[in-house]
Design an enzyme around this catalytic site. Structure first.
Site, mmCIF file in Angstrom:
data_model
loop_
_atom_site.group_PDB
_atom_site.id
_atom_site.type_symbol
_atom_site.label_atom_id
_atom_site.label_comp_id
_atom_site.label_asym_id
_atom_site.label_seq_id
_atom_site.Cartn_x
_atom_site.Cartn_y
_atom_site.Cartn_z
ATOM 1 N N ASP A 103 1.047 9.487 -8.507
ATOM 2 C CA ASP A 103 0.826 8.167 -7.907
ATOM 3 C C ASP A 103 0.340 8.407 -6.477
ATOM 4 O O ASP A 103 0.383 9.532 -5.979
ATOM 5 C CB ASP A 103 2.141 7.365 -7.895
ATOM 6 C CG ASP A 103 1.991 6.005 -7.214
ATOM 7 O OD1 ASP A 103 1.000 5.298 -7.497
ATOM 8 O OD2 ASP A 103 2.839 5.647 -6.371
ATOM 9 N N SER A 104 -0.057 7.339 -5.810
ATOM 10 C CA SER A 104 -0.453 7.455 -4.411
ATOM 11 C C SER A 104 0.741 7.738 -3.498
ATOM 12 O O SER A 104 0.563 8.146 -2.363
ATOM 13 C CB SER A 104 -1.130 6.162 -3.969
ATOM 14 O OG SER A 104 -0.246 5.081 -4.181
ATOM 15 N N GLY A 115 -4.846 1.347 -3.033
ATOM 16 C CA GLY A 115 -5.269 0.038 -3.538
ATOM 17 C C GLY A 115 -6.266 -0.718 -2.684
ATOM 18 O O GLY A 115 -6.893 -1.663 -3.148
ATOM 19 N N CYS A 131 0.146 4.892 -11.671
ATOM 20 C CA CYS A 131 -0.444 4.112 -10.588
ATOM 21 C C CYS A 131 -1.357 3.063 -11.212
ATOM 22 O O CYS A 131 -2.282 3.410 -11.958
ATOM 23 C CB CYS A 131 -1.241 5.044 -9.678
ATOM 24 S SG CYS A 131 -2.164 4.193 -8.386
ATOM 25 N N GLU A 165 7.068 0.881 0.585
ATOM 26 C CA GLU A 165 7.023 2.249 1.138
ATOM 27 C C GLU A 165 7.901 2.350 2.385
ATOM 28 O O GLU A 165 8.358 3.424 2.761
ATOM 29 C CB GLU A 165 5.581 2.668 1.476
ATOM 30 C CG GLU A 165 4.702 2.962 0.275
ATOM 31 C CD GLU A 165 4.829 4.403 -0.269
ATOM 32 O OE1 GLU A 165 5.101 5.327 0.508
ATOM 33 O OE2 GLU A 165 4.676 4.581 -1.497
ATOM 34 N N CYS A 172 1.571 -2.864 -10.452
ATOM 35 C CA CYS A 172 1.562 -1.741 -9.510
ATOM 36 C C CYS A 172 2.947 -1.106 -9.594
ATOM 37 O O CYS A 172 3.958 -1.826 -9.647
ATOM 38 C CB CYS A 172 1.295 -2.266 -8.101
ATOM 39 S SG CYS A 172 1.618 -1.082 -6.785
ATOM 40 N N HIS A 220 4.760 0.268 -7.540
ATOM 41 C CA HIS A 220 5.677 0.020 -6.411
ATOM 42 C C HIS A 220 6.487 -1.271 -6.612
ATOM 43 O O HIS A 220 7.540 -1.452 -6.009
ATOM 44 C CB HIS A 220 4.896 -0.134 -5.104
ATOM 45 C CG HIS A 220 4.428 1.155 -4.506
ATOM 46 N ND1 HIS A 220 3.427 1.907 -5.057
ATOM 47 C CD2 HIS A 220 4.845 1.822 -3.408
ATOM 48 C CE1 HIS A 220 3.228 2.978 -4.308
ATOM 49 N NE2 HIS A 220 4.077 2.947 -3.290
HETATM 50 N N1 DGL Z 1 1.566 2.457 -6.921
HETATM 51 C C1 DGL Z 1 0.184 2.216 -6.916
HETATM 52 C C2 DGL Z 1 -0.306 1.228 -7.930
HETATM 53 O O1 DGL Z 1 0.319 1.120 -8.934
HETATM 54 C C3 DGL Z 1 -0.591 2.281 -5.703
HETATM 55 C C4 DGL Z 1 -0.384 1.441 -4.561
HETATM 56 C C5 DGL Z 1 -1.393 1.830 -3.551
HETATM 57 O O2 DGL Z 1 -1.506 3.016 -3.270
HETATM 58 O O3 DGL Z 1 -2.100 0.951 -3.049
HETATM 59 O O4 DGL Z 1 -1.278 0.577 -7.789
#
Ligand code: DGL
Length: 271
Positions: free
Chosen positions: A10-11, A43, A73, A152, A186, A188
């Site tokens: 993931d990011s 994103g 992600c 985050e 997402c 997150h």
């Molecule tokens: N967790 C990620 C997603 O599902 C990325 C969020 C990001 O880096 O902008 O999109």
């Protein structure tokens, strides 16, 4: 370790919501996790940049002995997975397809909401998949770019006034549309589950896309190949912050000690 592990990336921290589910449903699997903490968020970036980063992330995981990759992600699954899966022979599972299947199973009124990063929503990936599964489904999609930064930074409590304001701002139209299912598109966003559920009310099913991807992986991996159940964590920056916040995403006292990776040194041959 390094014995036919599952690679997950993931990011940043968000993909740990997929690892959490892998730990639950396949506790015997070895996992190699990479979080690109030096370059989060993905994103808000262009397709070209997301593709370049994704190729490096995949090249890093491929430098280990892995048998499958979970693209944990929503952004990468929406924007780059189609390309990188044709460049690699290893099975790659994104979050879009499994979570759309889950949403179709959950909805009763045929009205599904989708939230994600800017790039994810701009790609239309979730709507396209839902409409492939059922052309008559009604969808509403909204980008929630600030959710990633909130999470985050450890701001996701349902009692946090800032969180409540952001949820209200981003989800008001979705609630008014009368959805009975919301894809948290997402990885997150499941950390914001309580705040989102408080705002939308109990009748709305929330789909955790990382968990759905993890459940899907279980359907095709051979249980006989399971290993020691160990997980190695790698990041591209700020190990301390990753180690500190990882437990909240994993939902377990994990004692995470990530290692640093020079991610730009991977996948260089493609430029
Ligand atoms: N967790 C990620 C997603 O599902 C990325 C969020 C990001 O880096 O902008 O999109």
């Amino acid at each position: 370790m390094d014995n036919r592990a599952i690679g997950v990336f993931d990011s940043g921290l968000g993909g740990l919501t997929a690892v959490r589910q892998l730990h639950r449903v396949m506790p015997g699997e070895d996992i190699i996790y990479f979080g690109d903490t030096g370059r989060v968020p993905y994103g808000s970036r262009s397709r070209r940049t997301i593709l370049e980063y994704t190729r490096q992330d995949v090249a890093f995981l491929n430098s280990h002995d892995i048998k499958a990759i979970v693209v944990a992600c929503g952004t990468v699954s929406s924007v780059a997975l189609g390309v990188v899966s044709t460049e690699n022979s290893i099975p790659m599972v994104g979050v879009v397809k499994p979570s759309c299947y889950a949403a179709m199973r959950a909805t009763k009124n045929g009205r599904i909401g989708i939230i994600g990063t800017k790039s994810t929503i701009r790609s239309g990936s979730y709507e396209a998949m839902l409409h492939t599964l059922d052309p008559s489904i009604h969808t509403i999609a909204r980008p929630c770019p600030l959710f990633v930064s909130l999470v985050e930074n450890g701001r996701f409590s349902a009692d946090d006034r800032v969180v409540q304001l952001m949820v209200e701002e981003y989800l008001a139209e979705i609630r008014d549309y009368g959805v009975d299912t919301l894809i948290m598109g997402c990885t997150h966003f499941p950390l914001l589950r309580d705040a989102i559920a408080d705002f939308l009310g109990g009748g709305v099913t929330l789909i955790d896309v990382g968990a759905e991807a993890a459940d899907y992986v279980r359907t095709f991996l051979d249980p006989a190949e399971r290993q020691q159940g160990t997980t190695e964590y790698y990041v591209s920056d700020d190990i301390e912050s990753f180690d500190e916040h990882a437990e909240m995403f994993l939902g377990e006292p994990a004692g995470v000690h990530a290692q640093m990776v020079d991610i730009v040194s991977y996948g260089k041959e493609r430029g």
